[in-house]
Design an enzyme around this catalytic site. Structure first.
Site, PDB file in Angstrom:
ATOM      1  N   LYS A  83       5.044  -2.176   9.568  1.00  0.00           N
ATOM      2  CA  LYS A  83       4.994  -3.097   8.428  1.00  0.00           C
ATOM      3  C   LYS A  83       5.838  -4.340   8.703  1.00  0.00           C
ATOM      4  CE  LYS A  83       5.763  -3.217   3.396  1.00  0.00           C
ATOM      5  NZ  LYS A  83       6.164  -2.425   2.211  1.00  0.00           N
ATOM      6  N   SER A 159       3.105  -2.210  -1.456  1.00  0.00           N
ATOM      7  CA  SER A 159       3.114  -3.387  -0.619  1.00  0.00           C
ATOM      8  C   SER A 159       2.774  -3.104   0.839  1.00  0.00           C
ATOM      9  CB  SER A 159       4.503  -4.037  -0.688  1.00  0.00           C
ATOM     10  OG  SER A 159       5.495  -3.141  -0.178  1.00  0.00           O
ATOM     11  N   SER A 183       5.291   1.839  -2.785  1.00  0.00           N
ATOM     12  CA  SER A 183       4.607   0.997  -1.807  1.00  0.00           C
ATOM     13  C   SER A 183       4.143   1.708  -0.551  1.00  0.00           C
ATOM     14  CB  SER A 183       5.498  -0.185  -1.424  1.00  0.00           C
ATOM     15  OG  SER A 183       5.654  -1.055  -2.526  1.00  0.00           O
TER      16      SER A 183
END
Length: 475
Positions: A83, A159, A183
Site C-alpha cells: 500500500k 482505503s 481500511s
C-alpha cells in the site's frame, strides 16, 4: 461474473507449493502477473507505481535461493502489493496525494516491508489508496481511480483499495493494507477475499504515513485466511522504532489453522449488528448461513449484547478525524487546494470538533473497551457482517454520505481488537458478501482459525471476477 481460477496459482499456499515442486518459478509467476498488471491496471487502478525491474530481481534471487537449497519460507518468491502509504525501497511513497513530501521515506523500508523482503517476497509495486488513507478519489489530481473488479461502477472501498483490487483480480497473490476504521476489511469485504485487521501493536507501523495515531494498524490481505496467516507470521512482532509496538510473543499462526472449531464459542451481537434497518437482507442471511456452517463443524453460537454500538461507531470516527486533522492541520491551511476535493472537507471536519468532544469520545472508548472485554469472557470470538451492504455505487459516495450509515468495523479499531473479513457469498447482483470475525487481544490465531475452518468447506474466497473484457479500458 464468477469464473474458475486460471493456470496461475490462486493462493500464496498453492504458489509456494508450485515453486517447491518445480511446477513454476518465481520469475515465471512474476512475469505472468506483471503482464496482467500491464493489461488491466489502467482499467482497475490497482497500482500507483509498478516496480517491474525490482520485482524480477527479487524473483530471480528467490529462484536461485530455492535452487541452492536455501528455503527462506513460504513467502519466498511470492509476488505482493504494498500500500502506497508504507515506505518501500525502490519506489516513492505518495499516499496518492500531491501534498506529501516526495522525499518521505525515500530509500527506506518500513519494518513490516523489511521483514517481507528478508523472507524473500517479491514486491510488484505500490498499490493505490484513498488519499492519505481517508479521501475519496479525485481524478483531477492525476492518480488512477481504483475500481471494483466485480463491477467497475461500484466502489472497491478504502482505503486499502489497490491491494484489495489486486488480490481479487489476480494482480498480486497478497499484500499489505492499513486499517484505522476498516481500511483492510472494507476492501477485502467488497472485493471478495480475506483481510485481517490485527491487534493494535501486533505489527509495527513505523514507516507508515499516519492517519489515526491511536487507531492505525498494518494488516495482511490475501485470498484465504491461511494466506493471511502466512503473511502475519512474518509481519508480526515487536519493533522498537514503533512506540506503540507490543512486546508480546508471536504465535505460530499457520499451525493453529487445523480446521477444528469444535467447542469454540461464537458471540453474535444482537441489535445494531444484525437488526439495523439499513442492513441488507442478503448480507445478513449470508452471514447467518456461514455461522450455521460453523455450528455444523462444532462451534457454539449464541447471542450476546454490546452497549451503545452506534456511539462506538461515532467515537471511532471522531477520534480518527481528530487525530488526522492534528497531522494535516498546517498543510490544510497552506495547501488546501493541493488536497483532493473529497479529502480536504473530510480532514477539515476535525476543526469543528471541540476538545470536549474528543475527551468524551475517549471516555466512551474506555467504557466500551471494558464492556467488550466482559462479553469476550463469555465467548472466544464474535461474528458480525463485515459491512451493512454490498459495495455501493461509486457515483453515490460523497465525503459525508456515510456519516448517517451504520459501520461494523470501526468498533474494533476503537478497542484495538483483531478482526477479519471473510467472504460468505454473493448478492443477487453479483457482488461479494462478507462476515467479520472478531477476537480477543493478540488472538489472531483464533480469528484466523475460525475463518480457515469455514474456508475449508466453502469456496467463496476462491471465486474470481471476470476481468479480461476490461483490458485496454481506461479508468
Amino acid at each position: 461474473m464468477i469464473t474458475e481460477p486460471n493456470d496461475q496459482p490462486l493462493t500464496i499456499a498453492d504458489a509456494a507449493a508450485a515453486l517447491r515442486s518445480g511446477a513454476t518459478t518465481s520469475v515465471a509467476l512474476t512475469r505472468s502477473i506483471l503482464a496482467k498488471i500491464t493489461e488491466l491496471n489502467d482499467a482497475l487502478g490497482a497500482y500507483v507505481t509498478v516496480t517491474a525491474d525490482q520485482a524480477l530481481e527479487q524473483a530471480t534471487a528467490a529462484d536461485a535461493a530455492l535452487a541452492a537449497g536455501d528455503d527462506q519460507g513460504p513467502l519466498a518468491g511470492i509476488p505482493l502489493a504494498i500500500k502506497d502509504i508504507i515506505a518501500m525501497k525502490g519506489a516513492p511513497t505518495t499516499a496518492n496525494s500531491r501534498v506529501l513530501d516526495p522525499a518521505w521515506g525515500e530509500g527506506t523500508d518500513a519494518p513490516v516491508v523489511a521483514r517481507l523482503r528478508a523472507a524473500g517476497s517479491v514486491f510488484l509495486g505500490k498499490s493505490t489508496t484513498s488519499e492519505f488513507a481517508i479521501g475519496l478519489p479525485d481524478p483531477e489530481k492525476g492518480f488512477l481511480v481504483p475500481r471494483n473488479p466485480w463491477n467497475v461502477e461500484h466502489t472497491p472501498a478504502g482505503s486499502s483499495s489497490g491491494t484489495g483490487v489486486a488480490v481479487a483480480a489476480g494482480l498480486a497473490l497478497g499484500g499489505l493494507g492499513t486499517d484505522t476504521g476498516g481500511s483492510v476489511r472494507g476492501p477485502a469485504c467488497v472485493n471478495g477475499h480475506t483481510g485481517l485487521k490485527v491487534t493494535f501493536g501486533r505489527v509495527p507501523k513505523s514507516g507508515v504515513v499516519p492517519l489515526g495515531f491511536s487507531l492505525d494498524s498494518v494488516g495482511p490481505m490475501a485470498r484465504s485466511a491461511y494466506d493471511c496467516a502466512l503473511l502475519l507470521q512474518v509481519m508480526a512482532g515487536y519493533d522498537p522504532s514503533d512506540p506503540n509496538s507490543a512486546d508480546v510473543g508471536v504465535d505460530d499462526y499457520p499451525a493453529a489453522l487445523d480446521g477444528d472449531v469444535s467447542g469454540i464459542k461464537i458471540g453474535l451481537p444482537s441489535g445494531y449488528f444484525f437488526d439495523h434497518d439499513q442492513l441488507d437482507p442478503e448480507q445478513k442471511e449470508a452471514v447467518l448461513t456461514a455461522v450455521g456452517v460453523l455450528e455444523g463443524l462444532g462451534a457454539k453460537p449464541d447471542e450476546v449484547t454490546l452497549p451503545y454500538p452506534d456511539l462506538a461507531k461515532d467515537a471511532n470516527h471522531l477520534i480518527l478525524i481528530g487525530e488526522a486533522y492534528a497531522y494535516h492541520r498546517n498543510n490544510l491551511v497552506s495547501r488546501w487546494t493541493d488536497y483532493g476535493a473529497g479529502t480536504r472537507p473530510t480532514l477539515a471536519r476535525g476543526a469543528f470538533y471541540t476538545s470536549a468532544d474528543f475527551v468524551q469520545a475517549q471516555r466512551f472508548r474506555t467504557m466500551f473497551c471494558r464492556a467488550v472485554a466482559d462479553v469476550l469472557k463469555t465467548c472466544d470470538v464474535m461474528i458480525t457482517p463485515a459491512a451493512p451492504t454490498p459495495a455501493e455505487r461509486a457515483a453515490d459516495l460523497t465525503p459525508s454520505s456515510r456519516l448517517n450509515k451504520p459501520s461494523y468495523t470501526g468498533h474494533w479499531n476503537l478497542t484495538g481488537l483483531p478482526a477479519a473479513a471473510v467472504p460468505v457469498g454473493f448478492s443477487s447482483t453479483g457482488l461479494p458478501l462478507s462476515m467479520q470475525v472478531i477476537g480477543k487481544p493478540f488472538a489472531e490465531a483464533t480469528v484466523l482459525k475460525v475463518a480457515d475452518a469455514l474456508q475449508r468447506v466453502t469456496d467463496w474466497h476462491l471465486k474470481v471476477p471476470e476481468v479480461e473484457a476490461l483490458a485496454g479500458a481506461v479508468a
